[in-house]
Scaffold this motif. Structure first.
Motif, PDB file in Angstrom:
ATOM      1  N   GLU A  73      33.833 -22.967  52.414  1.00  0.00           N
ATOM      2  CA  GLU A  73      34.587 -21.683  53.491  1.00  0.00           C
ATOM      3  C   GLU A  73      32.758 -21.561  54.386  1.00  0.00           C
ATOM      4  O   GLU A  73      32.937 -21.390  55.426  1.00  0.00           O
ATOM      5  CB  GLU A  73      34.805 -20.601  52.491  1.00  0.00           C
ATOM      6  N   HIS A  74      32.000 -21.666  53.863  1.00  0.00           N
ATOM      7  CA  HIS A  74      31.057 -21.716  54.834  1.00  0.00           C
ATOM      8  C   HIS A  74      30.791 -22.461  56.116  1.00  0.00           C
ATOM      9  O   HIS A  74      30.174 -22.348  57.551  1.00  0.00           O
ATOM     10  CB  HIS A  74      29.522 -21.658  54.118  1.00  0.00           C
ATOM     11  N   LEU A  75      31.497 -23.538  56.220  1.00  0.00           N
ATOM     12  CA  LEU A  75      31.563 -24.960  56.751  1.00  0.00           C
ATOM     13  C   LEU A  75      33.016 -25.087  57.599  1.00  0.00           C
ATOM     14  O   LEU A  75      33.106 -25.510  58.536  1.00  0.00           O
ATOM     15  CB  LEU A  75      31.004 -26.282  56.273  1.00  0.00           C
ATOM     16  N   ASP A  76      33.876 -23.962  56.890  1.00  0.00           N
ATOM     17  CA  ASP A  76      35.275 -24.376  57.373  1.00  0.00           C
ATOM     18  C   ASP A  76      36.059 -25.749  57.072  1.00  0.00           C
ATOM     19  O   ASP A  76      36.165 -26.063  58.416  1.00  0.00           O
ATOM     20  CB  ASP A  76      35.434 -23.934  58.677  1.00  0.00           C
TER      21      ASP A  76
END
Ligand SMILES: Cc1cc2nc3c(=O)[nH]c(=O)nc-3n(C[C@H](O)[C@H](O)[C@H](O)COP(=O)(O)OP(=O)(O)OC[C@H]3O[C@@H](n4cnc5c(N)ncnc54)[C@H](O)[C@@H]3O)c2cc1C
Length: 274
Positions: free
Chosen positions: A159-162
C-alpha cells in the motif's frame, strides 16, 4: 469398481524390502485350494477405508526374488489388521497405514495373477496406470499452486507504494517458471497417455519418465510457490502450503524417483531393468 461401488487399494510395499515392491519378502503357504498369506505391509493407502486389498507375496513355490502372486483380499478377512490412523505429514485425503496379514486364508480362485506371475502383472497391468495417474496428480497439484500464486500476486498490495506484488519482477519471473513447468508436464502426460493408447517402441520409456518428470516438477513448482507468496504461503488460506505437502508424496511412492532414474538410464543403455 468401475461403477464406483467398490474401493480397493494396492498392498505391495513391505517392511522387509521397503520401496522395492517388486520383491516381496513374505511368502504364501498352502495347497491347491487355499493359500495362507503372512506379511508385513509397510504402507497401504486408504488402509481401513477400502472394501478390499490387492496383496502381493512371494508364491508358494517361489525360487526367484520376483516370483510373486497377487491376491484379492476382502477387508474383513480373518487375520488382517491395520496399525491405526495416519499420524504423519499432512496429505490431502490420505489414510495410509501399515497392514499385517497373519495367516490370512485366501481361496486360490481369488488370485488376481497367475501363480508366480504377479511380477509381470505389476509391471504390465499396474505400473503404467499408476505412473500415468500419479503424474496427473502431480500436474494437478502444480497447477493449483501456480493458480493460487497468480491470484495472490494480483490481489496483495504494497500500500505504501500503491503497487501489487505483481509489480515485482522477480515474483513475475518465478510465476513464469512455474507456468512453464506446468505446461510442459501437462503436454508430456498427454503424450504418454497417447503412447499407452497407441503403443510405440518408446512407450515404456515414456511411461517410466512420466511420474519422475511430473513429481520433480511439482516439487519445484510448489517450492517456488512457497517462496513467491512469502509468509502468506505458510497460512492455510492460500492453499499453497497444502500443495507443497501433497507434492512430496509422488517422489517417494514406489517406484521412487531415484529408482525411476535408474530404470530410465538402464533402458537408454539397453541394460535389463532388474
Ligand atoms: C503417503 C504414502 C502412501 C503410500 N501408499 C502405498 C500403497 O498404497 N501401497 C503400497 O504398496 N505402498 C505405498 N506406499 C509406499 C511407497 O510406495 C514406498 O514403498 C515407500 O514410500 C518407500 O519408503 P521407504 O522408507 O521404505 O523407502 P526406502 O526404500 O527405504 O528408500 C529410501 C531412499 O532410498 C532410495 N532408494 C531405494 N532404492 C533405491 C535404488 N535401488 N536405487 C537408488 N535409490 C534407491 C529411495 O528413492 C529413497 O530416497 C506409500 C507411501 C507413502 C509415503
Amino acid at each position: 469398481m468401475a461403477r464406483g461401488e467398490h474401493l480397493s487399494t494396492l498392498a505391495f510395499s513391505e517392511k522387509g524390502s521397503r520401496s522395492h515392491f517388486w520383491a516381496p519378502v513374505s511368502q504364501a503357504e498352502g495347497d491347491a485350494d487355499v493359500h495362507r498369506l503372512t506379511a508385513e505391509k509397510s504402507w497401504v493407502t486408504s488402509a481401513g477405508q477400502t472394501d478390499s486389498y490387492v496383496v502381493s507375496t512371494r508364491s508358494v513355490a517361489a525360487a526367484e526374488m520376483t516370483s510373486s502372486t497377487l491376491y484379492y483380499v476382502p477387508r474383513d478377512a480373518a487375520g488382517l489388521s491395520i496399525s491405526g490412523p495416519w499420524t504423519g505429514l499432512g496429505l490431502r485425503g490420505n489414510a495410509s497405514a501399515p497392514m499385517q496379514l497373519a495367516g490370512v486364508a485366501v481361496p486360490t480362485e481369488h488370485r488376481l495373477s497367475g501363480e508366480g506371475e504377479g511380477f509381470g502383472a505389476m509391471l504390465s497391468v499396474v505400473l503404467p496406470w499408476f505412473q500415468l495417474c500419479s503424474a496427473s496428480v502431480s500436474v494437478g497439484i502444480a497447477t493449483a499452486a501456480t493458480s493460487a500464486t497468480r491470484s495472490h500476486l494480483m490481489a496483495s498490495k504494497l500500500e505504501h507504494l500503491d503497487q501489487s506484488l505483481a509489480s515485482l519482477m522477480n515474483l513475475r519471473a518465478r510465476l513464469a517458471q512455474m507456468q512453464i513447468a506446468v505446461d510442459t508436464q501437462r503436454v508430456f502426460v498427454a503424450h504418454v497417455a497417447g503412447r499407452m493408447e497407441s503403443p510405440a517402441p518408446d512407450t515404456m520409456l515414456a511411461v517410466l519418465e512420466s511420474k519422475a518428470a511430473a513429481a520433480e516438477a511439482a516439487l519445484q513448482v510448489t517450492d517456488l510457490a512457497m517462496r513467491t507468496c512469502g509468509g502468506a504461503a505458510f497460512s492455510r488460506h492460500l492453499g499453497v502450503e497444502r500443495n507443497f505437502r501433497d507434492a512430496r508424496a509422488a517422489w517417494v511412492m514406489a517406484p521412487t524417483t531415484d529408482v525411476l532414474h535408474d530404470f530410465i538410464g538402464k533402458a537408454l543403455l539397453d541394460m535389463p531393468l532388474f
